[in-house]
Every structure is written in structure tokens, then in C-alpha cells.
Design an enzyme around this catalytic site. Structure first.
Site, mmCIF file in Angstrom:
data_model
loop_
_atom_site.group_PDB
_atom_site.id
_atom_site.type_symbol
_atom_site.label_atom_id
_atom_site.label_comp_id
_atom_site.label_asym_id
_atom_site.label_seq_id
_atom_site.Cartn_x
_atom_site.Cartn_y
_atom_site.Cartn_z
ATOM 1 C CB SER A 163 -0.864 -0.033 1.272
ATOM 2 O OG SER A 163 -1.193 1.248 1.722
ATOM 3 C CE1 TYR A 176 -4.522 -1.882 4.741
ATOM 4 C CE2 TYR A 176 -3.779 0.315 4.120
ATOM 5 C CZ TYR A 176 -4.235 -0.947 3.765
ATOM 6 O OH TYR A 176 -4.386 -1.265 2.432
HETATM 7 N N1 LIG Z 1 -8.904 -0.638 -2.114
HETATM 8 C C1 LIG Z 1 -7.785 0.101 -2.115
HETATM 9 O O1 LIG Z 1 -7.761 1.281 -2.482
HETATM 10 C C2 LIG Z 1 -6.507 -0.544 -1.676
HETATM 11 C C3 LIG Z 1 -5.351 0.221 -1.674
HETATM 12 C C4 LIG Z 1 -4.153 -0.368 -1.255
HETATM 13 C C5 LIG Z 1 -4.127 -1.691 -0.877
HETATM 14 N N2 LIG Z 1 -5.293 -2.415 -0.873
HETATM 15 C C6 LIG Z 1 -5.180 -3.805 -0.441
HETATM 16 O O2 LIG Z 1 -5.699 -4.658 -1.442
HETATM 17 C C7 LIG Z 1 -6.167 -5.856 -0.828
HETATM 18 C C8 LIG Z 1 -7.597 -6.114 -1.274
HETATM 19 O O3 LIG Z 1 -8.403 -5.017 -0.865
HETATM 20 P P1 LIG Z 1 -9.879 -4.746 -1.423
HETATM 21 O O4 LIG Z 1 -10.008 -3.281 -1.626
HETATM 22 O O5 LIG Z 1 -10.177 -5.671 -2.534
HETATM 23 O O6 LIG Z 1 -10.720 -5.090 -0.123
HETATM 24 P P2 LIG Z 1 -11.914 -6.150 0.090
HETATM 25 O O7 LIG Z 1 -12.397 -5.915 1.480
HETATM 26 O O8 LIG Z 1 -12.889 -6.084 -1.020
HETATM 27 O O9 LIG Z 1 -11.147 -7.539 0.026
HETATM 28 C C9 LIG Z 1 -10.446 -8.075 1.099
HETATM 29 C C10 LIG Z 1 -10.714 -9.555 1.153
HETATM 30 O O10 LIG Z 1 -9.992 -10.129 2.226
HETATM 31 C C11 LIG Z 1 -10.839 -11.065 2.862
HETATM 32 N N3 LIG Z 1 -10.439 -11.325 4.238
HETATM 33 C C12 LIG Z 1 -10.491 -10.507 5.305
HETATM 34 N N4 LIG Z 1 -10.071 -11.145 6.405
HETATM 35 C C13 LIG Z 1 -9.736 -12.403 6.016
HETATM 36 C C14 LIG Z 1 -9.243 -13.541 6.678
HETATM 37 N N5 LIG Z 1 -8.993 -13.539 8.002
HETATM 38 N N6 LIG Z 1 -9.019 -14.668 5.970
HETATM 39 C C15 LIG Z 1 -9.258 -14.704 4.651
HETATM 40 N N7 LIG Z 1 -9.738 -13.671 3.951
HETATM 41 C C16 LIG Z 1 -9.979 -12.526 4.642
HETATM 42 C C17 LIG Z 1 -12.215 -10.430 2.793
HETATM 43 O O11 LIG Z 1 -13.243 -11.384 2.999
HETATM 44 C C18 LIG Z 1 -12.198 -9.882 1.374
HETATM 45 O O12 LIG Z 1 -12.584 -10.885 0.467
HETATM 46 C C19 LIG Z 1 -6.021 -5.643 0.687
HETATM 47 O O13 LIG Z 1 -4.793 -6.198 1.109
HETATM 48 C C20 LIG Z 1 -5.962 -4.145 0.819
HETATM 49 O O14 LIG Z 1 -5.294 -3.741 1.973
HETATM 50 C C21 LIG Z 1 -6.487 -1.880 -1.256
#
Ligand SMILES: NC(=O)c1ccc[n+]([C@@H]2O[C@H](COP(=O)([O-])OP(=O)(O)OC[C@H]3O[C@@H](n4cnc5c(N)ncnc54)[C@H](O)[C@@H]3O)[C@@H](O)[C@H]2O)c1
Length: 280
Positions: A163, A176
Site C-alpha cells: 500500500s 494498517y
Molecule cells: N482498495 C484500495 O484502495 C486498496 C489500496 C491499497 C491496498 N489495498 C489492499 O488490497 C487488498 C484487497 O483489498 P480490497 O479493496 O479488494 O478489499 P476487500 O475488502 O474487497 O477484500 C479483502 C478480502 O480479504 C478477505 N479477508 C479478510 N479477512 C480475512 C481472513 N482472516 N481470511 C481470509 N480472507 C480474509 C475479505 O473477505 C475480502 O474478500 C487488501 O490487502 C488491501 O489492503 C487496497
């Protein structure tokens, strides 16, 4: 699904943790569209079924598995089920993760220090611990459990999700930011450790994308942007949020042996320039 470019992953098995989420689901569809058999992991298999149905409707092959990335036995059971179904694993994408809402610290914590507002000082540290566990431990554990059976496989490689908070801490989300800094650090460690065994390990560092996970931080209930959202756009040289689909090309580059066969240990920003802009 429309891809920015095609790579050939036919005959390979890809595992995507958090495959039921926004980014993990999109990555699962993209890998399947390149010919990989995709294991879509979610805390319960039902969560990933919609993604699997989309892939199957597009002519791809996928299966939903239940996997809690914070529990060793759950990850091991999932690995064994995938091996039984498809015989091996080539690619691991660690996309499970995210910020924990109850671990957010308000922006003006010092102004509120004498009042009863939540501040860093009265934030329940268990919430911060959960954030570290989900993002860091939830990346290390699948790397350990799946990585062991990836040694010697064709095109073995792992992609983690870091991130912008890894390059420097973002306000309001210290847990985070720290967890993602550790994910970047672990990516470099694992790349070194696995190098001679043939497993490449890289990470993507997404900038700011509008997804349900961060929506409340960036938009008011009436849909207008919060002051934080304005700061983000002003701090992004390209002057906008990214579209989640703009992450796909970077993923395909990193998992492609022809595209990045000599690339390991990189944390690739996909951020419209956010990480390199100091504001002046
Ligand atoms: N959305 C953004 O702008 C952004 C930016 C930087 C990084 N990220 C990272 O990208 C990744 C995906 O994010 P996203 O936006 O798709 O979020 P999201 O919430 O849609 O997806 C996260 C997934 O992780 C799963 N999860 C949570 N806890 C879990 C556990 N204990 N075991 C198994 N699965 C689990 C959730 O069920 C979900 O399917 C994450 O690591 C997030 O930190 C997102």
C-alpha cells in the site's frame, strides 16, 4: 473479461487469498482469463462462489475454497484440498487484507485529547493487533504454507499487496500503514530467501482506488468527497483516483515468466505518482 494484454498461464494453478473481495476477485478473473485454474479463497467458500460463477460463465476454470489466512490449520486444509483437486500450485496472490475500521484514529486527535473523543491514546490496541495480524501474518502464513509446495513448479511466483502506507505512514491508519510497511519488507525478505529455489516474490502497492473498504474514509453519506479525499487527489500528480482495473496490467506483468522472469523483490506502485510526490 477485457485484459490490457494477454499472457499464457494455461496448465498453471493460481491461488488468490481474499479472492472474494474487490481486488482479489478482479485478479482471480484476470488470471482465469489467461488460462490459469484459479482457487478463489474466502473466509467461507460461499463468498467466492460469485467470482467462480463469473469465471465459469466466461469459459474459465475456478473453484471456491474456504480459508482464514490467520489460522494455520485453515490454510493447510485449503492447500491440501487444492492439491487434491489440481495436483500443484504455481502462483499465489496474497490479496486478503485491509484496514480495520475500529483501528482508525481521528485526524484531530491532539485537539481532542482533553475531551471524550476517541484518540490514539484510547484506541483499543487489540484492533491494531488484528490489523497487523490480518495484513502481515495473513501474508506470511499463506506464503509459508503454499510456498513450500510451490518449490520446483513451473513459473512459481508470489504477489503480495502492499500500500502507499508502506512508503510512509498515512494519517488515521497507523496499524494498517505499519502492517503494509512490514508486507513490503517481508516481500524483499522472501524474494531473497526463495531466490535459488525458483520462486519469485514481488508486491503491488496500489495507490488510491475507490472500493467499499475505504469508501467511508473518502466519501460522506451523501456521496460528496471528504476533505481526506480532496487531499488524496491533490497529492496524486495524475489528479485522480485509480480504477481497480488499472491494477491488472501490473499483476499480469509480475506473474508472467516472460515479462518479469528476472524480477523479484520489487514493490511496484500503481498510484498515479502518489508515492513520489512530496507536495511541492
Ligand atoms: N482498495 C484500495 O484502495 C486498496 C489500496 C491499497 C491496498 N489495498 C489492499 O488490497 C487488498 C484487497 O483489498 P480490497 O479493496 O479488494 O478489499 P476487500 O475488502 O474487497 O477484500 C479483502 C478480502 O480479504 C478477505 N479477508 C479478510 N479477512 C480475512 C481472513 N482472516 N481470511 C481470509 N480472507 C480474509 C475479505 O473477505 C475480502 O474478500 C487488501 O490487502 C488491501 O489492503 C487496497
Amino acid at each position: 473479461m477485457e485484459l490490457p494484454f494477454q499472457i499464457d498461464l494455461s496448465g498453471q494453478v493460481a491461488v488468490v487469498t481474499g479472492g472474494s473481495g474487490v481486488i482479489g476477485g478482479m485478479f482471480s478473473r484476470a488470471l482465469a482469463a489467461c488460462g490459469a485454474k484459479v482457487a478463489v479463497l474466502g473466509r467461507s467458500a460461499e463468498h467466492g462462489q460469485k467470482v467462480v460463477d463469473d469465471i465459469t460463465a466466461d469459459g474459465g476454470e475456478a473453484c471456491a475454497f474456504s480459508c482464514n489466512v490467520m489460522e494455520t490449520e485453515s490454510v493447510k486444509a485449503c492447500r491440501d484440498a487444492i492439491l487434491e483437486k489440481w495436483g500443484g500450485i504455481n502462483i499465489l496472490v496474497n490479496a486478503a487484507g485491509g484496514a480495520v475500521k475500529s483501528a482508525e484514529v481521528p485526524e484531530d486527535q491532539l485537539a481532542d485529547i482533553q475531551g471524550d473523543a476517541r484518540t490514539f491514546f484510547n484506541t483499543d490496541m487489540e484492533n491494531i493487533r488484528r490489523e497487523l495480524d490480518l495484513n502481515l501474518y495473513g501474508t506470511m502464513l499463506p506464503t509459508q504454507v503454499f510456498g513450500e509446495v510451490m518449490i520446483g513448479r513451473e513459473n512459481a511466483n508470489i504477489v503480495n499487496i502492499s500500500s502507499m502506507g508502506a512508503f510512509g505512514p498515512l494519517t488515521r491508519i497507523p496499524g494498517y500503514s505499519g502492517a503494509k510497511a512490514a508486507v513490503s519488507n517481508f516481500t524483499e525478505w522472501a524474494a531473497t530467501y526463495f531466490a535459488k529455489s525458483g520462486i519469485r516474490v514481488n508486491a503491488l502497492a496500489p495507490g488510491f482506488f475507490q472500493t467499499p473498504q475505504n469508501h467511508a474514509l473518502h466519501f460522506n453519506e451523501d456521496g460528496t468527497p471528504t476533505p481526506r479525499s480532496k487531499k488524496i487527489v491533490d497529492s496524486t500528480p495524475m489528479g485522480r483516483y485509480g480504477e481497480p482495473e488499472e491494477l491488472i496490467g501490473a499483476l499480469l506483468f509480475l506473474v508472467s515468466p516472460k515479462g518479469s522472469g528476472f524480477v523479484t523483490g520489487v514493490v511496484l506502485p500503481v498510484d498515479g505518482g502518489f508515492h513520489c510526490f512530496l507536495g511541492v
